[in-house]
Motif scaffolding. Structure first.
Motif, PDB file in Angstrom:
ATOM      1  N   ARG A 112      80.931  25.439  21.368  1.00  0.00           N
ATOM      2  CA  ARG A 112      80.405  24.296  20.617  1.00  0.00           C
ATOM      3  C   ARG A 112      78.882  24.280  20.633  1.00  0.00           C
ATOM      4  N   GLU A 113      78.302  24.512  21.791  1.00  0.00           N
ATOM      5  CA  GLU A 113      76.848  24.526  21.904  1.00  0.00           C
ATOM      6  C   GLU A 113      76.249  25.670  21.099  1.00  0.00           C
ATOM      7  N   GLY A 114      76.909  26.825  21.142  1.00  0.00           N
ATOM      8  CA  GLY A 114      76.422  27.966  20.374  1.00  0.00           C
ATOM      9  C   GLY A 114      76.468  27.711  18.888  1.00  0.00           C
ATOM     10  N   LEU A 115      77.535  27.084  18.419  1.00  0.00           N
ATOM     11  CA  LEU A 115      77.646  26.740  17.000  1.00  0.00           C
ATOM     12  C   LEU A 115      76.603  25.699  16.614  1.00  0.00           C
ATOM     13  N   GLY A 116      76.312  24.787  17.523  1.00  0.00           N
ATOM     14  CA  GLY A 116      75.300  23.763  17.247  1.00  0.00           C
ATOM     15  C   GLY A 116      73.904  24.364  17.086  1.00  0.00           C
ATOM     16  N   ARG A 117      73.657  25.492  17.761  1.00  0.00           N
ATOM     17  CA  ARG A 117      72.345  26.149  17.660  1.00  0.00           C
ATOM     18  C   ARG A 117      72.207  26.924  16.361  1.00  0.00           C
ATOM     19  N   LEU A 118      73.305  27.198  15.672  1.00  0.00           N
ATOM     20  CA  LEU A 118      73.219  27.924  14.407  1.00  0.00           C
ATOM     21  C   LEU A 118      72.658  27.034  13.370  1.00  0.00           C
TER      22      LEU A 118
END
Length: 118
Positions: A112-118
């Motif tokens: 989730r955090e990785g997707l939020g950084r995209l």
């Protein structure tokens, strides 16, 4: 959608299914794995050219969605044709394995955090 023959003529999906619009069974989902039976059952009728294309792609296990993409045909058409092959004993169909246990919440949070950084 190509669905054409070698001469470049377009083959309409309803001709591939004999005009049928619904599968004869409910064994197939997008992630059902299908595999050609080798050798074919004794006394099996010779498959139609469209069915042979499917059997060639099913030499190794393949998901229904992937098979439809390889054949450049709608999934609904491929499922109807797979029903024919399953009833003729030419393929096996395996449903997806159920996942046991609870999801890894830490891993999901990282995704989730990785997707939020995209």
């Amino acid at each position: 959608m190509s669905g054409g023959d070698p001469a470049g003529r377009l083959v309409r999906p309803f001709t591939l299914t004999g005009g049928r619009t619904r599968p004869s069974r409910a064994d197939f989902t997008l992630i059902t794995t299908v595999t050609a039976v080798d050798p074919p059952p004794a006394g099996a009728a010779r498959p139609q050219p469209e069915h042979l294309r499917i059997l060639r792609h099913c030499a190794r296990p393949v998901a229904v969605a992937e098979l439809a993409a390889h054949l450049d045909l709608p999934v609904s058409v491929v499922v109807i044709m797979l029903c024919d092959l399953l009833e003729a004993g030419r393929i096996t169909a395996r449903p997806p394995r159920e996942v046991s246990g609870a999801p890894d919440l830490e891993l999901l949070q990282k995704v989730r955090e990785g997707l939020g950084r995209l």
